[in-house]
Scaffold this motif. Structure first.
Motif, mmCIF file in Angstrom:
data_model
loop_
_atom_site.group_PDB
_atom_site.id
_atom_site.type_symbol
_atom_site.label_atom_id
_atom_site.label_comp_id
_atom_site.label_asym_id
_atom_site.label_seq_id
_atom_site.Cartn_x
_atom_site.Cartn_y
_atom_site.Cartn_z
ATOM 1 N N CYS A 38 140.078 -5.736 -121.123
ATOM 2 C CA CYS A 38 140.708 -6.319 -119.942
ATOM 3 C C CYS A 38 141.011 -7.791 -120.200
ATOM 4 N N GLN A 39 141.845 -8.334 -119.348
ATOM 5 C CA GLN A 39 142.257 -9.731 -119.449
ATOM 6 C C GLN A 39 141.961 -10.428 -118.137
ATOM 7 N N GLY A 40 141.888 -11.741 -118.199
ATOM 8 C CA GLY A 40 141.671 -12.536 -116.995
ATOM 9 C C GLY A 40 141.301 -13.956 -117.356
ATOM 10 N N GLU A 41 140.784 -14.670 -116.361
ATOM 11 C CA GLU A 41 140.327 -16.043 -116.539
ATOM 12 C C GLU A 41 138.804 -16.019 -116.566
ATOM 13 N N LEU A 42 138.233 -16.444 -117.673
ATOM 14 C CA LEU A 42 136.790 -16.423 -117.832
ATOM 15 C C LEU A 42 136.208 -17.759 -117.382
ATOM 16 N N LYS A 43 135.237 -17.691 -116.466
ATOM 17 C CA LYS A 43 134.576 -18.899 -115.980
ATOM 18 C C LYS A 43 133.077 -18.723 -116.108
ATOM 19 N N LYS A 44 132.434 -19.786 -116.517
ATOM 20 C CA LYS A 44 130.976 -19.783 -116.599
ATOM 21 C C LYS A 44 130.451 -20.318 -115.273
ATOM 22 N N GLN A 45 129.578 -19.544 -114.661
ATOM 23 C CA GLN A 45 128.961 -19.958 -113.410
ATOM 24 C C GLN A 45 127.453 -19.917 -113.626
ATOM 25 N N GLY A 46 126.865 -21.090 -113.747
ATOM 26 C CA GLY A 46 125.456 -21.147 -114.106
ATOM 27 C C GLY A 46 125.300 -20.669 -115.531
ATOM 28 N N ARG A 47 124.478 -19.632 -115.719
ATOM 29 C CA ARG A 47 124.294 -19.072 -117.060
ATOM 30 C C ARG A 47 125.105 -17.794 -117.261
ATOM 31 N N SER A 48 125.889 -17.417 -116.253
ATOM 32 C CA SER A 48 126.650 -16.172 -116.305
ATOM 33 C C SER A 48 128.135 -16.447 -116.454
ATOM 34 N N PHE A 49 128.840 -15.412 -116.913
ATOM 35 C CA PHE A 49 130.295 -15.476 -117.001
ATOM 36 C C PHE A 49 130.897 -14.530 -115.975
ATOM 37 N N VAL A 50 131.997 -14.949 -115.391
ATOM 38 C CA VAL A 50 132.737 -14.140 -114.432
ATOM 39 C C VAL A 50 134.187 -14.077 -114.910
ATOM 40 N N LEU A 51 134.735 -12.869 -114.959
ATOM 41 C CA LEU A 51 136.148 -12.716 -115.296
ATOM 42 C C LEU A 51 136.919 -12.632 -113.989
ATOM 43 N N GLN A 52 137.651 -13.690 -113.694
ATOM 44 C CA GLN A 52 138.422 -13.742 -112.458
ATOM 45 C C GLN A 52 139.838 -13.232 -112.715
ATOM 46 N N HIS A 53 140.432 -12.705 -111.678
ATOM 47 C CA HIS A 53 141.788 -12.160 -111.743
ATOM 48 C C HIS A 53 141.933 -11.149 -112.877
ATOM 49 N N PRO A 54 141.019 -10.168 -112.958
ATOM 50 C CA PRO A 54 141.110 -9.197 -114.055
ATOM 51 C C PRO A 54 142.396 -8.369 -113.945
ATOM 52 N N HIS A 55 143.011 -8.123 -115.100
ATOM 53 C CA HIS A 55 144.203 -7.283 -115.146
ATOM 54 C C HIS A 55 144.257 -6.601 -116.506
#
Length: 180
Positions: A152-169
């Motif tokens: 998958c693709q998206g915008e990867l952001k680190k939040q604290g010690r975790s990663f979140v893939l925002q706007h997955p497509h």
């Protein structure tokens, strides 16, 4: 294996404040601030030679990626570790990234849910959270149940010690990587 990070898109995403914190945590000393454009940091290596880093503070400057590559190169020498290991500690945001991973957890809802992937982010295996809606969420559940890798693709952001893939497509099953 020695890897040199040269991808300007990744280097442009490094946050000067995060690099400053990293330098402080690794016993570098800020010796001078050049107005609001850069700062100079020094540290002695194990044989007593002084190393110097010019940390750019303005990501909008054209040479920012090149300067950040120089920072990584100096840190690699100073810490005797790979640039990828250093970069993985510094990355907080990567736009338009393509990830491959295995769905390791689904928090089910009727038509949407949070999915956890285990995937490689800048050379290290990481947990990545995604919020998906139907019909993509259903595909993620199938991948989880059958243990089929996904892409998958998206915008990867680190939040604290975790990663979140925002706007997955472009979330798809990676059937080529699947050994069933």
């Amino acid at each position: 294996m020695k890897v040199t990070v040269r991808d300007p898109e990744i280097l442009k995403c490094l946050e000067p404040e995060r690099v400053r914190t990293y330098l402080q945590q690794h016993h570098w000393q800020e010796v001078r601030q050049l107005e609001d454009t850069a700062s100079i940091w020094t540290r002695q290596d194990e044989i007593g030679e002084e190393l110097e880093i010019l940390l750019p503070l303005k990501p909008e400057f054209l040479d920012f990626p090149r300067r950040m590559a120089e920072v990584l190169q100096t840190l690699e020498i100073s810490e005797q570790t790979s640039q990828l290991d250093i970069l993985s500690d510094l990355v907080t945001y990567v736009p338009n990234i393509t990830l491959q991973g295995i769905v390791t957890n689904v928090q089910e809802g009727a038509t949407m849910g949070t999915v956890t992937l285990m995937g490689i982010v800048v050379g290290k295996l990481r947990r990545i959270q995604l919020n998906l809606t139907e019909p993509i969420y259903e595909l993620a559940v199938k991948a989880y149940q059958a243990r089929i890798p996904v892409i998958c693709q998206g915008e990867l952001k680190k939040q604290g010690r975790s990663f979140v893939l925002q706007h997955p497509h472009h979330f798809t099953l990676d059937l080529d990587a699947w050994v069933g």
